[in-house]
Design a protein around this motif. Structure first.
Motif, PDB file in Angstrom:
ATOM      1  N   GLY A 418       0.820  -1.192   0.000  1.00  0.00           N
ATOM      2  CA  GLY A 418       0.000   0.000   0.000  1.00  0.00           C
ATOM      3  C   GLY A 418       0.864   1.255   0.000  1.00  0.00           C
ATOM      4  O   GLY A 418       1.758   1.405   0.839  1.00  0.00           O
ATOM      5  N   MET A 419       0.594   2.153  -0.900  1.00  0.00           N
ATOM      6  CA  MET A 419       1.416   3.358  -1.017  1.00  0.00           C
ATOM      7  C   MET A 419       1.098   4.369   0.079  1.00  0.00           C
ATOM      8  O   MET A 419       1.843   5.335   0.261  1.00  0.00           O
ATOM      9  N   GLU A 420      -0.015   4.172   0.824  1.00  0.00           N
ATOM     10  CA  GLU A 420      -0.343   5.037   1.954  1.00  0.00           C
ATOM     11  C   GLU A 420       0.016   4.372   3.283  1.00  0.00           C
ATOM     12  O   GLU A 420      -0.425   4.834   4.340  1.00  0.00           O
ATOM     13  N   ASP A 421       0.810   3.325   3.228  1.00  0.00           N
ATOM     14  CA  ASP A 421       1.202   2.580   4.429  1.00  0.00           C
ATOM     15  C   ASP A 421       2.251   3.373   5.211  1.00  0.00           C
ATOM     16  O   ASP A 421       3.297   3.740   4.669  1.00  0.00           O
ATOM     17  N   ARG A 422       1.960   3.624   6.499  1.00  0.00           N
ATOM     18  CA  ARG A 422       2.903   4.321   7.366  1.00  0.00           C
ATOM     19  C   ARG A 422       3.532   3.395   8.399  1.00  0.00           C
ATOM     20  O   ARG A 422       4.378   3.840   9.171  1.00  0.00           O
ATOM     21  N   VAL A 423       3.110   2.144   8.416  1.00  0.00           N
ATOM     22  CA  VAL A 423       3.683   1.169   9.344  1.00  0.00           C
ATOM     23  C   VAL A 423       4.888   0.484   8.716  1.00  0.00           C
ATOM     24  O   VAL A 423       5.972   0.427   9.297  1.00  0.00           O
ATOM     25  N   VAL A 424       4.697  -0.067   7.517  1.00  0.00           N
ATOM     26  CA  VAL A 424       5.805  -0.589   6.706  1.00  0.00           C
ATOM     27  C   VAL A 424       5.870   0.286   5.460  1.00  0.00           C
ATOM     28  O   VAL A 424       5.091   0.096   4.520  1.00  0.00           O
ATOM     29  N   PRO A 425       6.747   1.263   5.439  1.00  0.00           N
ATOM     30  CA  PRO A 425       6.757   2.255   4.349  1.00  0.00           C
ATOM     31  C   PRO A 425       7.006   1.605   2.986  1.00  0.00           C
ATOM     32  O   PRO A 425       7.655   0.549   2.887  1.00  0.00           O
ATOM     33  N   PRO A 426       6.499   2.206   1.910  1.00  0.00           N
ATOM     34  CA  PRO A 426       6.730   1.674   0.561  1.00  0.00           C
ATOM     35  C   PRO A 426       8.200   1.596   0.186  1.00  0.00           C
ATOM     36  O   PRO A 426       8.569   0.820  -0.697  1.00  0.00           O
ATOM     37  N   SER A 427       9.035   2.373   0.854  1.00  0.00           N
ATOM     38  CA  SER A 427      10.474   2.338   0.540  1.00  0.00           C
ATOM     39  C   SER A 427      11.067   0.959   0.793  1.00  0.00           C
ATOM     40  O   SER A 427      12.051   0.578   0.150  1.00  0.00           O
ATOM     41  N   MET A 428      10.489   0.191   1.729  1.00  0.00           N
ATOM     42  CA  MET A 428      11.007  -1.160   1.994  1.00  0.00           C
ATOM     43  C   MET A 428      10.734  -2.087   0.810  1.00  0.00           C
ATOM     44  O   MET A 428      11.603  -2.876   0.424  1.00  0.00           O
ATOM     45  N   LEU A 445      -2.265   2.073  -4.830  1.00  0.00           N
ATOM     46  CA  LEU A 445      -2.123   3.518  -4.706  1.00  0.00           C
ATOM     47  C   LEU A 445      -2.803   4.087  -3.472  1.00  0.00           C
ATOM     48  O   LEU A 445      -2.247   4.942  -2.797  1.00  0.00           O
ATOM     49  N   TYR A 446      -3.997   3.640  -3.147  1.00  0.00           N
ATOM     50  CA  TYR A 446      -4.766   4.278  -2.077  1.00  0.00           C
ATOM     51  C   TYR A 446      -4.958   3.379  -0.857  1.00  0.00           C
ATOM     52  O   TYR A 446      -5.836   3.615  -0.048  1.00  0.00           O
TER      53      TYR A 446
END
Length: 512
Positions: A418-428, A445-446
């Motif tokens: 999920g691109m709105e994920d703040r627990v496991v960021p998309p950068s991982m 995306l959402y």
């Protein structure tokens, strides 16, 4: 001298004390003497406070309330207009009261009352929201591992003899075998012919703790579980959030038993040395200060973690998952954790997770997330096995062509992020795709951390369709139609009885 003049000294004050010459004085006790000094001290403090207040008032009048001051020049007009409009309220005051003084007192009292009401209402609300954690009686199916430990597991979907695909799913932090794929329907598993098996990590739920747990031992537990539940072919592994570290371990240590893997928001060690500066910065920027602090403790001072865990999810009280795990959630994630079905699932899963009340497994799991895994994710790349160096291997290659053996994980890897994920960021996930180009990353995306994986039938169908193709149902179980062979003596006896019956019937017919 004071007695002669008719003055009673302080230490002689009391009931029945005579006044003037010839009075009868009684002896004053130490307690009365202490009370007198305390009273005089309080009077002195009150007088000093009054004088201090008057001094502050004079300073305000001389510095702030002057005609040329900033406050007076900018706020005199609005204040005067407001006072003029509210002047009719002075009619409700007694005639001998100064309006300025009276309304100041009324305003202070009103502010104090409002503050007391707010504090009281917040206290009452907090008391009502506190709920005790309920732990259900044990009911898990368990297997005995070679080292004597018991491992609890839960099974969903089709039976082992009709399973077209078998999934094994380790759970994430502060979860249990009851999680699996939350909310997935049995009808969907039947439609795809999927058998889903979830299990409790050591020390969680009804599984026995492991004395020296690491990621390799976690992979071996998964291997022994597959043998115990009659998985004779390769199986798929499912990973979600921080539970993905056990999926990575399975791909590393038992790749020959794994058909493939699909993960949702997989966690990567945030201290991984192969992450570049941009990936590291984008990862840590998404987390709250408390979450960063907990990762720091898990890496440097894990002995301090029990203090925080015992005061939160091991305290026996229910609270929000984002507060306990120090997570910052987006709008959609906040909405789903407020739903009734999620709350019911969360309470049941949490109660099973902390059933044993032992803080050690949680500390071990937190340390595994940020410590050295013993391997790197880049080791899963498919590569040719090194054949050796030297003259001997060169001469051998002239007469016999060496077989190029591949290492790493050969099966498919699917990742949903999920691109709105703040627990496991998309950068991982971007880091995983950079070092594992063969991994298929599906960007949502959402979606947040929970929205695509929890209680979303359409999402579950999309994942199974992407991995397994169109549903084909369970395998057909072959039924042996040949009747069982009986004992030879029984067969001969049965044949003799049939011959006798035939003869009797024939003689009867002939007689007639």
């Amino acid at each position: 001298m004071d007695e002669v003049n008719g003055v009673v000294p302080p230490y002689a004050a009391g009931v029945g004390v005579g006044v003037g010459f010839g009075g009868n004085f009684r002896k004053v006790s130490r307690e009365e003497d202490w009370r007198f000094h305390a009273t005089e001290f309080a009077k002195g403090v009150a007088e000093l406070s009054v004088e201090f207040g008057k001094g502050c008032r004079d300073v305000v009048r001389q510095s702030i309330l002057r005609d040329d001051s900033f406050v007076v020049r900018h706020f005199r007009g609005p204040c005067k207009a407001a006072c003029t409009k509210l002047k009719f309220l002075n009619e409700y005051l007694p005639e001998d009261r100064d309006p300025m003084h009276s309304w100041s007192v009324v305003s202070v009292v009103f502010a104090v009352v409002i503050a007391v009401l707010i504090v009281t209402s917040e206290s009452d609300t907090t008391t009502q929201l506190i709920q005790k954690l309920h732990i259900y009686p044990p009911n898990a199916t368990r297997i005995l591992l070679p080292d004597g430990r018991h491992l609890a597991y839960h099974e969903q979907g089709v039976s082992f003899d009709s399973a077209r695909f078998t999934l094994i799913a380790p759970h994430s932090f502060l979860s249990s075998r009851l999680a699996g794929i939350p909310g997935i329907k049995g009808s969907l598993l039947q439609e795809f012919g999927v058998r889903l098996i979830t299990y409790d990590l050591p020390g969680f739920g009804e599984s026995d703790p492991h004395p020296q747990r690491n990621l390799e031992s976690s992979a071996m537990d998964m291997l022994y579980l597959s043998y115990a539940v009659h998985i004779t072919d390769k199986f798929w592994v499912v990973g979600y959030s921080c539970g993905s570290i056990h999926t990575w371990a399975a791909l590393k240590y038992i790749p020959d038993r794994i058909a493939g893997a699909f993960m949702v928001a997989p966690l990567v060690n945030p201290y991984e040395a192969s992450m570049n500066k941009v990936e590291t910065r984008r990862t840590w920027d998404k987390w709250t200060t408390k979450r960063k602090f907990m990762y720091f403790l898990a890496r440097k001072f894990p002995v301090a973690l029990p203090y925080f865990y015992k005061r939160s999810f091991l305290s026996g009280n229910l609270d929000r998952i984002d507060k306990w795990l120090s997570m910052s959630l987006g709008t959609r994630d906040k909405g789903i954790i407020e739903e009734v079905k999620y709350q019911e699932f969360w309470k049941r899963d949490l109660g099973e997770s902390v059933r044993q009340g032992n803080v050690k497994p949680f500390v071990e799991e937190a340390v595994l997330q940020v410590s050295n895994w013993g391997f790197s994710i880049s080791d899963l790349n498919v590569q040719k096995k090194h054949q050796g160096k030297g003259v001997f291997f060169w001469l051998k290659s002239l007469y016999k062509r060496p077989q190029q053996e591949l290492t790493g994980f050969l099966g498919p890897i699917h990742i949903w992020q999920g691109m709105e994920d703040r627990v496991v960021p998309p950068s991982m996930s971007e880091y995983v795709h950079r070092i594992l180009p063969g991994a298929m990353v599906h960007k949502l995306l959402y979606e947040g951390h929970f929205t695509y994986f929890y209680f979303c039938e359409e999402c579950h169908r999309q994942m199974l369709t992407t991995v397994f193709g169109n549903p084909q149902g369970p395998l057909t179980v072959e039924v042996d139609l040949i009747p069982p062979v009986k004992d030879k003596d029984d067969v001969d006896e049965k044949n003799e009885e049939m011959e006798e019956e035939v003869e009797v019937s024939y003689s009867d017919v002939t007689f007639i």
